[in-house]
Scaffold this motif. Structure first.
Motif, PDB file in Angstrom:
ATOM      1  N   ASP A  37       0.760  -1.106  -0.008  1.00 17.39           N
ATOM      2  CA  ASP A  37      -0.090  -0.212   0.082  1.00 17.39           C
ATOM      3  C   ASP A  37       0.723   1.250  -0.025  1.00 17.39           C
ATOM      4  O   ASP A  37       0.545   2.248  -0.593  1.00 17.39           O
ATOM      5  N   SER A  38       1.981   1.103   0.702  1.00 17.59           N
ATOM      6  CA  SER A  38       2.775   2.469   0.697  1.00 17.59           C
ATOM      7  C   SER A  38       3.419   2.870  -0.678  1.00 17.59           C
ATOM      8  O   SER A  38       3.811   3.701  -0.962  1.00 17.59           O
ATOM      9  N   ILE A  39       3.916   1.342  -1.157  1.00 18.41           N
ATOM     10  CA  ILE A  39       4.551   1.738  -2.616  1.00 18.41           C
ATOM     11  C   ILE A  39       3.681   2.394  -3.462  1.00 18.41           C
ATOM     12  O   ILE A  39       3.868   3.319  -4.157  1.00 18.41           O
ATOM     13  N   GLU A  40       2.136   2.092  -3.601  1.00 15.32           N
ATOM     14  CA  GLU A  40       1.405   2.840  -4.080  1.00 15.32           C
ATOM     15  C   GLU A  40       1.264   4.313  -3.698  1.00 15.32           C
ATOM     16  O   GLU A  40       1.182   5.149  -4.763  1.00 15.32           O
ATOM     17  N   LYS A  41       0.976   4.349  -2.575  1.00 11.78           N
ATOM     18  CA  LYS A  41       0.991   5.996  -2.134  1.00 11.78           C
ATOM     19  C   LYS A  41       2.234   6.722  -2.528  1.00 11.78           C
ATOM     20  O   LYS A  41       2.152   8.060  -2.618  1.00 11.78           O
ATOM     21  N   ALA A  42       3.431   6.064  -2.738  1.00 12.56           N
ATOM     22  CA  ALA A  42       4.532   6.552  -3.047  1.00 12.56           C
ATOM     23  C   ALA A  42       4.563   7.270  -4.514  1.00 12.56           C
ATOM     24  O   ALA A  42       5.420   7.792  -5.121  1.00 12.56           O
ATOM     25  N   GLY A  43       3.539   6.655  -5.311  1.00  8.54           N
ATOM     26  CA  GLY A  43       3.249   7.066  -6.883  1.00  8.54           C
ATOM     27  C   GLY A  43       3.629   5.846  -7.827  1.00  8.54           C
ATOM     28  O   GLY A  43       3.364   6.228  -8.856  1.00  8.54           O
ATOM     29  N   ALA A  44       3.861   4.784  -7.072  1.00  2.44           N
ATOM     30  CA  ALA A  44       3.673   3.481  -8.167  1.00  2.44           C
ATOM     31  C   ALA A  44       2.323   3.053  -8.580  1.00  2.44           C
ATOM     32  O   ALA A  44       1.391   3.263  -7.564  1.00  2.44           O
ATOM     33  N   VAL A  45       2.051   2.395  -9.304  1.00  6.41           N
ATOM     34  CA  VAL A  45       0.858   1.526  -9.767  1.00  6.41           C
ATOM     35  C   VAL A  45       1.228   0.022  -9.722  1.00  6.41           C
ATOM     36  O   VAL A  45       2.209  -0.426 -10.491  1.00  6.41           O
ATOM     37  N   VAL A  46       0.491  -0.603  -8.803  1.00  3.87           N
ATOM     38  CA  VAL A  46       0.568  -1.949  -8.531  1.00  3.87           C
ATOM     39  C   VAL A  46      -0.039  -2.742  -9.716  1.00  3.87           C
ATOM     40  O   VAL A  46      -1.015  -2.853  -9.871  1.00  3.87           O
TER      41      VAL A  46
ATOM     42  N   ALA B  48      13.892   4.595  -7.135  1.00  6.58           N
ATOM     43  CA  ALA B  48      13.099   3.403  -6.605  1.00  6.58           C
ATOM     44  C   ALA B  48      13.601   2.829  -5.213  1.00  6.58           C
ATOM     45  O   ALA B  48      12.870   2.564  -4.226  1.00  6.58           O
ATOM     46  N   ILE B  49      14.903   2.751  -5.182  1.00  2.06           N
ATOM     47  CA  ILE B  49      15.677   2.227  -4.320  1.00  2.06           C
ATOM     48  C   ILE B  49      15.408   3.010  -2.902  1.00  2.06           C
ATOM     49  O   ILE B  49      15.086   2.800  -1.874  1.00  2.06           O
ATOM     50  N   ALA B  50      15.689   4.295  -3.060  1.00  3.35           N
ATOM     51  CA  ALA B  50      15.209   5.420  -1.979  1.00  3.35           C
ATOM     52  C   ALA B  50      13.891   5.312  -1.360  1.00  3.35           C
ATOM     53  O   ALA B  50      13.737   5.315  -0.236  1.00  3.35           O
ATOM     54  N   ARG B  51      13.029   5.098  -2.213  1.00  9.84           N
ATOM     55  CA  ARG B  51      11.619   5.131  -1.620  1.00  9.84           C
ATOM     56  C   ARG B  51      11.433   3.919  -1.041  1.00  9.84           C
ATOM     57  O   ARG B  51      10.773   3.835  -0.173  1.00  9.84           O
ATOM     58  N   LEU B  52      12.111   2.568  -1.593  1.00 10.19           N
ATOM     59  CA  LEU B  52      12.021   1.446  -0.812  1.00 10.19           C
ATOM     60  C   LEU B  52      12.539   1.359   0.620  1.00 10.19           C
ATOM     61  O   LEU B  52      11.741   1.091   1.532  1.00 10.19           O
ATOM     62  N   HIS B  53      13.579   2.020   0.538  1.00  7.41           N
ATOM     63  CA  HIS B  53      14.293   2.142   1.811  1.00  7.41           C
ATOM     64  C   HIS B  53      13.481   3.081   2.991  1.00  7.41           C
ATOM     65  O   HIS B  53      13.534   2.720   3.987  1.00  7.41           O
ATOM     66  N   GLU B  54      13.006   4.031   2.166  1.00  6.81           N
ATOM     67  CA  GLU B  54      12.097   5.067   3.215  1.00  6.81           C
ATOM     68  C   GLU B  54      10.921   4.077   3.928  1.00  6.81           C
ATOM     69  O   GLU B  54      10.608   4.199   4.986  1.00  6.81           O
ATOM     70  N   ILE B  55      10.222   3.467   2.942  1.00  6.51           N
ATOM     71  CA  ILE B  55       9.356   2.493   3.580  1.00  6.51           C
ATOM     72  C   ILE B  55       9.592   1.613   4.485  1.00  6.51           C
ATOM     73  O   ILE B  55       8.920   1.220   5.526  1.00  6.51           O
TER      74      ILE B  55
ATOM     75  N   ALA C 190      12.244   1.688   6.496  1.00  4.95           N
ATOM     76  CA  ALA C 190      12.276   2.691   7.788  1.00  4.95           C
ATOM     77  C   ALA C 190      11.192   2.859   8.358  1.00  4.95           C
ATOM     78  O   ALA C 190      11.083   2.780   9.660  1.00  4.95           O
ATOM     79  N   SER C 191       9.963   3.197   7.871  1.00  4.26           N
ATOM     80  CA  SER C 191       8.855   3.503   8.404  1.00  4.26           C
ATOM     81  C   SER C 191       8.093   2.464   8.871  1.00  4.26           C
ATOM     82  O   SER C 191       7.277   2.526  10.033  1.00  4.26           O
ATOM     83  N   LEU C 192       8.473   1.363   8.564  1.00  6.97           N
ATOM     84  CA  LEU C 192       7.953   0.037   9.082  1.00  6.97           C
ATOM     85  C   LEU C 192       8.958  -0.586  10.256  1.00  6.97           C
ATOM     86  O   LEU C 192       8.542  -1.701  10.753  1.00  6.97           O
ATOM     87  N   GLY C 193       9.859  -0.070  10.557  1.00  8.39           N
ATOM     88  CA  GLY C 193      10.931  -0.215  11.582  1.00  8.39           C
ATOM     89  C   GLY C 193      12.122  -1.232  11.161  1.00  8.39           C
ATOM     90  O   GLY C 193      12.975  -1.542  12.139  1.00  8.39           O
ATOM     91  N   ARG C 194      12.419  -1.232   9.815  1.00 13.22           N
ATOM     92  CA  ARG C 194      13.719  -1.961   9.502  1.00 13.22           C
ATOM     93  C   ARG C 194      14.878  -1.044  10.011  1.00 13.22           C
ATOM     94  O   ARG C 194      15.015   0.088   9.825  1.00 13.22           O
ATOM     95  N   ARG C 195      15.802  -1.926  10.526  1.00 16.92           N
ATOM     96  CA  ARG C 195      17.090  -1.240  10.785  1.00 16.92           C
ATOM     97  C   ARG C 195      18.074  -2.235  10.505  1.00 16.92           C
ATOM     98  O   ARG C 195      18.091  -3.294  10.656  1.00 16.92           O
TER      99      ARG C 195
END
Length: 203
Positions: free
Chosen positions: A45-54, A90-97, A99-104
């Motif tokens: 859902d976050s990938i779609e909100k970031a501007g992609a179309v699934v 694309a990589i930057a957006r995936l890394h942001e998502i 991080a928002s979900l708690g990935r360290r």
């Protein structure tokens, strides 16, 4: 700018009006939004909100951790999206998502709340055929010790991972690897029966 070497498309910085991205998703621990399954759906859902179309979403699969016995089973999936992003964007957006979900990011192949891997962008090879081949051929013991430090496309390990190829075959069975020249289905079917049987669809 892009160039063609040995019939293969190579691109380092070319932006795309709207390209097709193959993305693998995985989780084997609770995240800030819930269970691994809930986390994967939230990431989509976050990938779609970031501007992609699934364009397509695989089933969710339960898969053993890699290396063996390194942690709880994973939930894995794959999606095909179209987006007006360069591979770096694309990589930057995936890394942001993530991080928002708690990935360290602390160690390689660790337990993780979410893992979003950019597997491929159209048939782009990055940064070069020679560099990508080197990482594709890297022995397992070296994989544990070394990280590329740069974006590699297609993902250098995708051709040998059942937990990637089985979900990906749900959504992009005919995508052809620009170096191996094999489709996702062919790469999946070349894996051992034991590896494939360990990937179990979730109800």
């Amino acid at each position: 700018m892009s160039q063609v070497t040995d019939g293969l498309k190579i691109s380092e910085t070319m932006p795309y009006n709207r390209s097709k991205l193959l993305i693998a998703l995985g989780s084997n621990m609770q995240s800030v939004v819930g269970s691994p399954t809930e986390t994967l759906q939230n990431a989509i859902d976050s990938i779609e909100k970031a501007g992609a179309v699934v364009r397509a979403q695989s089933r969710f699969f339960r898969t053993p951790a890699v290396p063996a016995n390194s942690g709880p089973d994973f939930v894995n999936a794959a999606i095909v999206v179209s987006a007006p992003w360069s591979s770096s964007e694309a990589i930057a957006r995936l890394h942001e998502i993530e991080a928002s979900l708690g990935r360290r990011r602390k160690a390689r192949w660790e337990q993780r709340a979410i893992d979003l891997d950019l597997l491929a962008q159209d048939d782009v090879i990055r940064p070069s055929v020679a560099v990508l081949r080197t990482w594709m051929d890297l022995p397992l013991d070296k994989q544990k010790e070394m990280a590329p430090g740069q974006l590699l496309l297609p993902h250098p390990r995708m051709h040998e991972r059942a937990f990637v190829l089985v979900p990906l075959a749900d959504v992009a069975p005919d995508w052809v690897h620009p170096i191996t020249r094999e489709s996702v289905t062919q790469m999946r079917d070349a894996l051992s029966a034991a590896d494939l049987e360990a990937i179990v669809p979730m109800e």
